[in-house]
Design an enzyme around this catalytic site. Structure first.
Site, PDB file in Angstrom:
ATOM      1  N   LYS A  11      48.950 -63.998  38.628  1.00 16.46           N
ATOM      2  CA  LYS A  11      49.201 -65.831  38.320  1.00 16.46           C
ATOM      3  C   LYS A  11      48.996 -65.561  37.100  1.00 16.46           C
ATOM      4  O   LYS A  11      47.307 -65.855  36.276  1.00 16.46           O
ATOM      5  CB  LYS A  11      48.219 -66.196  39.020  1.00 16.46           C
ATOM      6  CG  LYS A  11      47.090 -65.568  39.525  1.00 16.46           C
ATOM      7  CD  LYS A  11      46.281 -66.815  39.045  1.00 16.46           C
ATOM      8  CE  LYS A  11      44.126 -66.182  38.436  1.00 16.46           C
ATOM      9  NZ  LYS A  11      43.825 -67.084  37.644  1.00 16.46           N
ATOM     10  N   PRO A  94      46.091 -56.349  33.190  1.00 14.70           N
ATOM     11  CA  PRO A  94      44.870 -56.373  32.519  1.00 14.70           C
ATOM     12  C   PRO A  94      43.681 -56.804  33.678  1.00 14.70           C
ATOM     13  O   PRO A  94      44.405 -57.647  34.162  1.00 14.70           O
ATOM     14  CB  PRO A  94      44.786 -57.391  31.641  1.00 14.70           C
ATOM     15  CG  PRO A  94      46.125 -57.499  31.384  1.00 14.70           C
ATOM     16  CD  PRO A  94      47.183 -56.966  32.488  1.00 14.70           C
ATOM     17  N   ALA A  97      40.435 -60.281  33.649  1.00 13.32           N
ATOM     18  CA  ALA A  97      41.559 -61.079  32.134  1.00 13.32           C
ATOM     19  C   ALA A  97      41.536 -62.255  32.405  1.00 13.32           C
ATOM     20  O   ALA A  97      42.441 -62.832  31.772  1.00 13.32           O
ATOM     21  CB  ALA A  97      43.057 -60.197  32.142  1.00 13.32           C
ATOM     22  N   GLY A  98      41.261 -63.057  34.098  1.00 12.23           N
ATOM     23  CA  GLY A  98      41.550 -64.236  34.267  1.00 12.23           C
ATOM     24  C   GLY A  98      43.346 -64.176  34.976  1.00 12.23           C
ATOM     25  O   GLY A  98      43.698 -65.140  34.876  1.00 12.23           O
ATOM     26  N   GLY A 101      43.529 -59.481  38.799  1.00  9.75           N
ATOM     27  CA  GLY A 101      44.274 -58.732  38.876  1.00  9.75           C
ATOM     28  C   GLY A 101      43.813 -58.553  39.955  1.00  9.75           C
ATOM     29  O   GLY A 101      44.501 -56.922  41.354  1.00  9.75           O
ATOM     30  N   GLY A 102      42.243 -57.980  40.260  1.00  8.94           N
ATOM     31  CA  GLY A 102      41.699 -57.372  41.904  1.00  8.94           C
ATOM     32  C   GLY A 102      42.020 -58.075  43.226  1.00  8.94           C
ATOM     33  O   GLY A 102      42.438 -57.852  44.389  1.00  8.94           O
ATOM     34  N   SER A 103      42.276 -59.912  42.895  1.00 12.64           N
ATOM     35  CA  SER A 103      42.803 -60.121  43.971  1.00 12.64           C
ATOM     36  C   SER A 103      44.142 -60.207  44.270  1.00 12.64           C
ATOM     37  O   SER A 103      44.116 -59.992  45.714  1.00 12.64           O
ATOM     38  CB  SER A 103      42.556 -61.892  43.941  1.00 12.64           C
ATOM     39  OG  SER A 103      41.102 -62.172  43.435  1.00 12.64           O
ATOM     40  N   ASP A 136      40.422 -66.495  45.278  1.00 15.98           N
ATOM     41  CA  ASP A 136      41.853 -66.510  44.765  1.00 15.98           C
ATOM     42  C   ASP A 136      43.031 -65.800  46.246  1.00 15.98           C
ATOM     43  O   ASP A 136      43.039 -65.314  45.597  1.00 15.98           O
ATOM     44  CB  ASP A 136      42.003 -65.618  43.569  1.00 15.98           C
ATOM     45  CG  ASP A 136      41.443 -66.716  42.472  1.00 15.98           C
ATOM     46  OD1 ASP A 136      41.139 -68.232  42.809  1.00 15.98           O
ATOM     47  OD2 ASP A 136      40.975 -66.694  41.326  1.00 15.98           O
TER      48      ASP A 136
HETATM   49  P1  ATP Z   1      40.648 -63.731  38.345  1.00  8.87           P
HETATM   50  O1  ATP Z   1      41.784 -63.893  37.530  1.00  8.87           O
HETATM   51  O2  ATP Z   1      40.205 -63.646  39.756  1.00  8.87           O
HETATM   52  O3  ATP Z   1      39.108 -64.060  37.375  1.00  8.87           O
HETATM   53  P2  ATP Z   1      40.353 -61.557  37.161  1.00  8.87           P
HETATM   54  O4  ATP Z   1      41.590 -60.838  36.232  1.00  8.87           O
HETATM   55  O5  ATP Z   1      38.961 -62.174  35.677  1.00  8.87           O
HETATM   56  O6  ATP Z   1      40.141 -62.249  38.187  1.00  8.87           O
HETATM   57  P3  ATP Z   1      39.749 -58.620  38.396  1.00  8.87           P
HETATM   58  O7  ATP Z   1      40.915 -57.907  36.751  1.00  8.87           O
HETATM   59  O8  ATP Z   1      40.365 -58.910  39.248  1.00  8.87           O
HETATM   60  O9  ATP Z   1      39.781 -60.231  37.375  1.00  8.87           O
HETATM   61  O10 ATP Z   1      38.579 -57.815  38.310  1.00  8.87           O
HETATM   62  C1  ATP Z   1      37.482 -58.700  37.707  1.00  8.87           C
HETATM   63  C2  ATP Z   1      36.464 -56.682  38.378  1.00  8.87           C
HETATM   64  O11 ATP Z   1      36.531 -57.074  39.550  1.00  8.87           O
HETATM   65  C3  ATP Z   1      36.773 -56.140  37.619  1.00  8.87           C
HETATM   66  O12 ATP Z   1      36.042 -55.795  36.624  1.00  8.87           O
HETATM   67  C4  ATP Z   1      36.607 -55.057  38.579  1.00  8.87           C
HETATM   68  O13 ATP Z   1      35.352 -53.875  38.007  1.00  8.87           O
HETATM   69  C5  ATP Z   1      36.093 -55.430  39.804  1.00  8.87           C
HETATM   70  N1  ATP Z   1      37.410 -55.011  41.108  1.00  8.87           N
HETATM   71  C6  ATP Z   1      37.711 -54.711  42.016  1.00  8.87           C
HETATM   72  N2  ATP Z   1      38.512 -53.799  42.530  1.00  8.87           N
HETATM   73  C7  ATP Z   1      39.607 -54.399  41.153  1.00  8.87           C
HETATM   74  C8  ATP Z   1      40.967 -53.914  41.461  1.00  8.87           C
HETATM   75  N3  ATP Z   1      41.786 -53.422  42.599  1.00  8.87           N
HETATM   76  N4  ATP Z   1      41.818 -54.388  40.382  1.00  8.87           N
HETATM   77  C9  ATP Z   1      40.691 -55.119  39.224  1.00  8.87           C
HETATM   78  N5  ATP Z   1      39.130 -54.946  39.447  1.00  8.87           N
HETATM   79  C10 ATP Z   1      38.635 -54.633  40.346  1.00  8.87           C
END
Ligand code: ATP
Length: 292
Positions: A11, A94, A97-98, A101-103, A136
């Site tokens: 997203k 990535p 990254a905002g 990805g994990g969610s 999220d």
């Molecule tokens: P958001 O936009 O929700 O802030 P983000 O892009 O900043 O998400 P993510 O990539 O979701 O961050 O990941 C944040 C942290 O969650 C990572 O540093 C990682 O250690 C942990 N994590 C646990 N499971 C996962 C996964 N399946 N994919 C990515 N990160 C994961």
């Protein structure tokens, strides 16, 4: 069915406001979430017993800290699983990254297990349960265009914004979401993004109006710390972007373009100038957790 593969979409935020810091320490947000065509691939296979996760990233182990594991455990505790499951993740979004990805991986795990084991649970019910894994995740189960409020779990569907080409650019820096929120000092902000103007422009199908109203309040923290974010935005605008903005707590920047050639030109320029490492041209989509 013994195996299933799903695309878990990323997203971006078409505007992000932090309304206030709550006494609990959480932040009340007001943001427009938009699914884009960039995705991780998750493959689910029934096995004898247990939940195992395999990833293609050395920096992301498939242990109990992985959000996929947390989602699978919560699904099993709530609905039961007749056998074990092995889940394989191919990461393309990535990390940190905002772009949620994990969610989105957690969301795809709820949807994937529901489909693989024919549980017949609605996305709405899964979405309600999933907030226990992350604020999220409920949005990532529903996807599309949504106003997200509360700590992110109160979702109001919006019409899809006018279509355009989306350039994603992640500079090679790591940003801690916790650091960004702590340094925002949300209760002392003098200026807030005009999210109502963004929502009105989306409802009116007005791409220009939406682009001129886009603002992310977290950029006041991340952008100050990392000037590369502003430089990426300038480069995108010089190549014809109608808007360029940071997503989430960053550091990813996205640009919105009417012409695909301009998005490709900006991508090449950012690569040439070494301003961003991960670069993708994609588009808005209304589907997430899509079987392949
Ligand atoms: P958001 O936009 O929700 O802030 P983000 O892009 O900043 O998400 P993510 O990539 O979701 O961050 O990941 C944040 C942290 O969650 C990572 O540093 C990682 O250690 C942990 N994590 C646990 N499971 C996962 C996964 N399946 N994919 C990515 N990160 C994961």
């Amino acid at each position: 069915m013994d195996t299933l593969s799903l695309k878990a979409m990323a997203k971006i935020n078409l505007g992000l406001d932090v309304v206030r810091r709550l006494p609990s320490g959480y932040h009340e947000v007001r943001m427009v979430m938009q699914t884009i065509g960039l995705y991780d691939m998750l493959s689910f296979t029934k096995v004898g017993s247990g939940i195992t996760i395999e990833t293609d990233q050395v920096s992301l182990p498939g242990d109990e800290n992985n959000l996929i594991y947390k989602a699978a455990r919560l699904f099993e505790e709530t609905y039961g699983l007749p056998s074990g499951v092995s889940i394989r993740l191919e990461k393309r979004i990535p990390m940190a990254a905002g772009m949620a990805g994990g969610s989105t991986d957690a969301a795809a795990t709820f949807v994937g297990l529901n489909t693989l084991f024919a549980k017949g649970i609605s996305r709405e019910e899964l979405s309600g349960l999933s907030v226990k894994v992350g604020a999220d995740v409920p949005y990532c189960i529903m996807g599309g265009t949504m106003l997200s409020e509360g700590i992110g779990e109160i979702l109001t569907p919006l019409p899809a914004p006018p279509s355009c080409h989306v350039l994603i650019a992640k500079p090679d820096i790591d940003v801690s979401t916790k650091y960004v929120y702590e340094n925002l000092h949300a209760n002392e902000l003098k200026h807030h993004p005009d999210m109502d103007a963004v929502i009105a422009a989306i409802r009116g199908g007005d791409l220009s109006g939406m682009c001129t109203s886009l603002e992310n309040v977290l950029e006041t923290v991340t952008g100050r710390e990392y000037p590369v974010i502003g430089r990426i935005e300038e480069q995108m605008k010089a190549c014809g972007a109608k808007a360029a903005l940071m997503s989430g707590s960053g550091p990813t920047v996205f640009g919105l373009f009417e012409r695909k050639e301009d998005a490709e030109k900006a991508k090449a320029a950012l690569r040439e100038d070494k301003l961003a490492k991960d670069l993708f041209v994609t588009a808005f989509t209304d589907k997430t957790c899509v079987p392949v």
